[in-house]
Design an enzyme around this catalytic site. Sequence first.
Site, PDB file in Angstrom:
ATOM      1  N   HIS A   1      90.925  26.349 -11.820  1.00 22.95           N
ATOM      2  CA  HIS A   1      89.413  26.045 -12.083  1.00 22.95           C
ATOM      3  C   HIS A   1      89.696  24.606 -12.779  1.00 22.95           C
ATOM      4  O   HIS A   1      89.408  24.150 -14.046  1.00 22.95           O
ATOM      5  CB  HIS A   1      88.784  27.110 -13.150  1.00 22.95           C
ATOM      6  CG  HIS A   1      87.513  26.899 -13.357  1.00 22.95           C
ATOM      7  ND1 HIS A   1      86.555  26.018 -12.725  1.00 22.95           N
ATOM      8  CD2 HIS A   1      86.439  27.627 -13.867  1.00 22.95           C
ATOM      9  CE1 HIS A   1      85.373  26.192 -13.101  1.00 22.95           C
ATOM     10  NE2 HIS A   1      85.341  27.291 -13.669  1.00 22.95           N
TER      11      HIS A   1
ATOM     12  N   LYS B   1      76.936  37.780   7.250  1.00 25.99           N
ATOM     13  CA  LYS B   1      76.909  38.146   8.433  1.00 25.99           C
ATOM     14  C   LYS B   1      78.336  37.899   9.479  1.00 25.99           C
ATOM     15  O   LYS B   1      78.450  38.120  10.328  1.00 25.99           O
ATOM     16  CB  LYS B   1      76.014  37.162   9.418  1.00 25.99           C
ATOM     17  CG  LYS B   1      74.527  36.889   9.088  1.00 25.99           C
ATOM     18  CD  LYS B   1      73.783  36.035   9.927  1.00 25.99           C
ATOM     19  CE  LYS B   1      72.564  35.693   9.370  1.00 25.99           C
ATOM     20  NZ  LYS B   1      71.882  34.561  10.274  1.00 25.99           N
TER      21      LYS B   1
ATOM     22  N   ARG C   1      82.879  27.630  -5.124  1.00 26.93           N
ATOM     23  CA  ARG C   1      83.608  28.891  -5.937  1.00 26.93           C
ATOM     24  C   ARG C   1      83.694  30.023  -5.072  1.00 26.93           C
ATOM     25  O   ARG C   1      82.850  30.577  -4.387  1.00 26.93           O
ATOM     26  CB  ARG C   1      82.803  29.305  -7.294  1.00 26.93           C
ATOM     27  CG  ARG C   1      83.201  30.485  -7.877  1.00 26.93           C
ATOM     28  CD  ARG C   1      82.471  30.866  -9.215  1.00 26.93           C
ATOM     29  NE  ARG C   1      83.048  29.773  -9.949  1.00 26.93           N
ATOM     30  CZ  ARG C   1      82.878  30.133 -11.505  1.00 26.93           C
ATOM     31  NH1 ARG C   1      81.983  31.059 -11.988  1.00 26.93           N
ATOM     32  NH2 ARG C   1      83.112  29.280 -12.341  1.00 26.93           N
TER      33      ARG C   1
ATOM     34  N   ARG D   1      77.300  28.548 -16.068  1.00 26.00           N
ATOM     35  CA  ARG D   1      77.593  27.249 -16.363  1.00 26.00           C
ATOM     36  C   ARG D   1      78.197  26.145 -15.448  1.00 26.00           C
ATOM     37  O   ARG D   1      77.629  25.058 -15.199  1.00 26.00           O
ATOM     38  CB  ARG D   1      78.682  27.083 -17.832  1.00 26.00           C
ATOM     39  CG  ARG D   1      78.294  27.351 -19.113  1.00 26.00           C
ATOM     40  CD  ARG D   1      79.078  27.930 -20.063  1.00 26.00           C
ATOM     41  NE  ARG D   1      79.317  29.372 -19.457  1.00 26.00           N
ATOM     42  CZ  ARG D   1      78.451  30.392 -19.774  1.00 26.00           C
ATOM     43  NH1 ARG D   1      77.858  30.209 -20.896  1.00 26.00           N
ATOM     44  NH2 ARG D   1      78.610  31.568 -19.349  1.00 26.00           N
ATOM     45  N   THR D   2      79.052  26.794 -14.732  1.00 30.39           N
ATOM     46  CA  THR D   2      79.614  25.833 -13.702  1.00 30.39           C
ATOM     47  C   THR D   2      78.839  25.152 -12.912  1.00 30.39           C
ATOM     48  O   THR D   2      78.638  23.947 -12.387  1.00 30.39           O
ATOM     49  CB  THR D   2      80.868  26.461 -13.117  1.00 30.39           C
ATOM     50  OG1 THR D   2      81.755  26.858 -14.038  1.00 30.39           O
ATOM     51  CG2 THR D   2      81.670  25.443 -12.219  1.00 30.39           C
TER      52      THR D   2
HETATM   53  C1  NCD Z   1      85.231  30.789 -16.489  1.00 29.57           C
HETATM   54  C2  NCD Z   1      85.548  30.941 -14.975  1.00 29.57           C
HETATM   55  O1  NCD Z   1      84.591  30.968 -14.315  1.00 29.57           O
HETATM   56  O2  NCD Z   1      86.617  31.143 -14.511  1.00 29.57           O
HETATM   57  N1  NCD Z   1      83.696  30.374 -16.766  1.00 29.57           N
HETATM   58  C3  NCD Z   1      83.523  29.312 -16.532  1.00 29.57           C
HETATM   59  O3  NCD Z   1      83.239  28.440 -15.522  1.00 29.57           O
HETATM   60  N2  NCD Z   1      82.910  28.398 -17.532  1.00 29.57           N
HETATM   61  C4  NCD Z   1      85.821  31.729 -17.605  1.00 29.57           C
HETATM   62  C5  NCD Z   1      85.357  33.229 -17.317  1.00 29.57           C
HETATM   63  O4  NCD Z   1      84.599  33.608 -16.185  1.00 29.57           O
HETATM   64  O5  NCD Z   1      85.684  34.045 -17.968  1.00 29.57           O
END
Ligand code: NCD
Length: 306
Positions: free
Chosen positions: A130, A81, A102, A52-53
Amino acid sequence: MPRNIIDVIDLSVAEIDQLIATAEDIIANPVKYQDACAHKQLATLFFEPSTRTRLSFESAMLALGGSVLGFSEANSSSAAKGETVGDTVHTVSCYADIIAMRHPKEGAPYAAAQFSEVPIINAGDGGHNHPTQTLTDLLTIHREKGRLDGFTIGFCGDLKFGRTVHSLVNALSRYGNINFVLISPEELKLPRYVKEQSLKPKGIPYTQTTDLESVIPQLDILYMTRVQRERFFNEEDYLRLKDSYILTPEKLRSAKPDLSILHPLPRVNEIAVAVDKDPRAAYWKQVKNGKFIRMALILKLLGIEV
Ligand code: NCD
């Protein structure tokens, strides 16, 4: 220095309200925004898995008329590397106008931002923060409840490693008259630093319990989370704790008729699929909201007014 969003408190409450207003306008008038980011590029640097993100960031930029580049696993970049995140981000900032990143290490987006010439957005750093999921959650709460204050919210599951929980508790601590109910196994309680940063200084009321069913009737919002397998030190502990909470239609019988159920997703086992049909389930709407609020954030950080 470009404007970065590493933590949700990098945005003032007024700015969050403005982002929500922009997202609402995008939802109502998508065509107005379709060329707003023409010739702009978003890079998504994902050193950790995501559905999703990453895709909502990419979909957001495409819906603004911009384009996207990036990678979705560390192994396909020069990280494999031995390149430092600083050098990777420095490189990408030569090609893109804005970066969503991320990383499994807490603080990596903050460190990387020191090497970037363009805005960096933290798309999740280890078990820490997040902020854009929090913006998604706030937009969802605002759409469901019509406000961001005056309710009882239960956080249930892995409150220790769940970065979305840490950021949302932090964000909501800035709004008034919110009662926090923290539901987790003993081993997965909300970290002390989150309580000390967000709840205690403001005297915000919270209760901690291991029992979801006993508190369900008092909740206006229930924020379910997955037990974060990848952050555990051993598989045995994960197996013991993974099914601590499973939300079912039966358990929801004693809940308020206007409860809103949120979950950042992915879900593993903690919400039975049968709950999806319950009108109180808001997590699929939350997925859609993630795109609109990220569109609003990209516009803001690029300084584009529509
Ligand atoms: C979450 C995350 O990555 O922290 N997911 C997300 O970004 N929608 C929650 C999770 O991974 O449980």
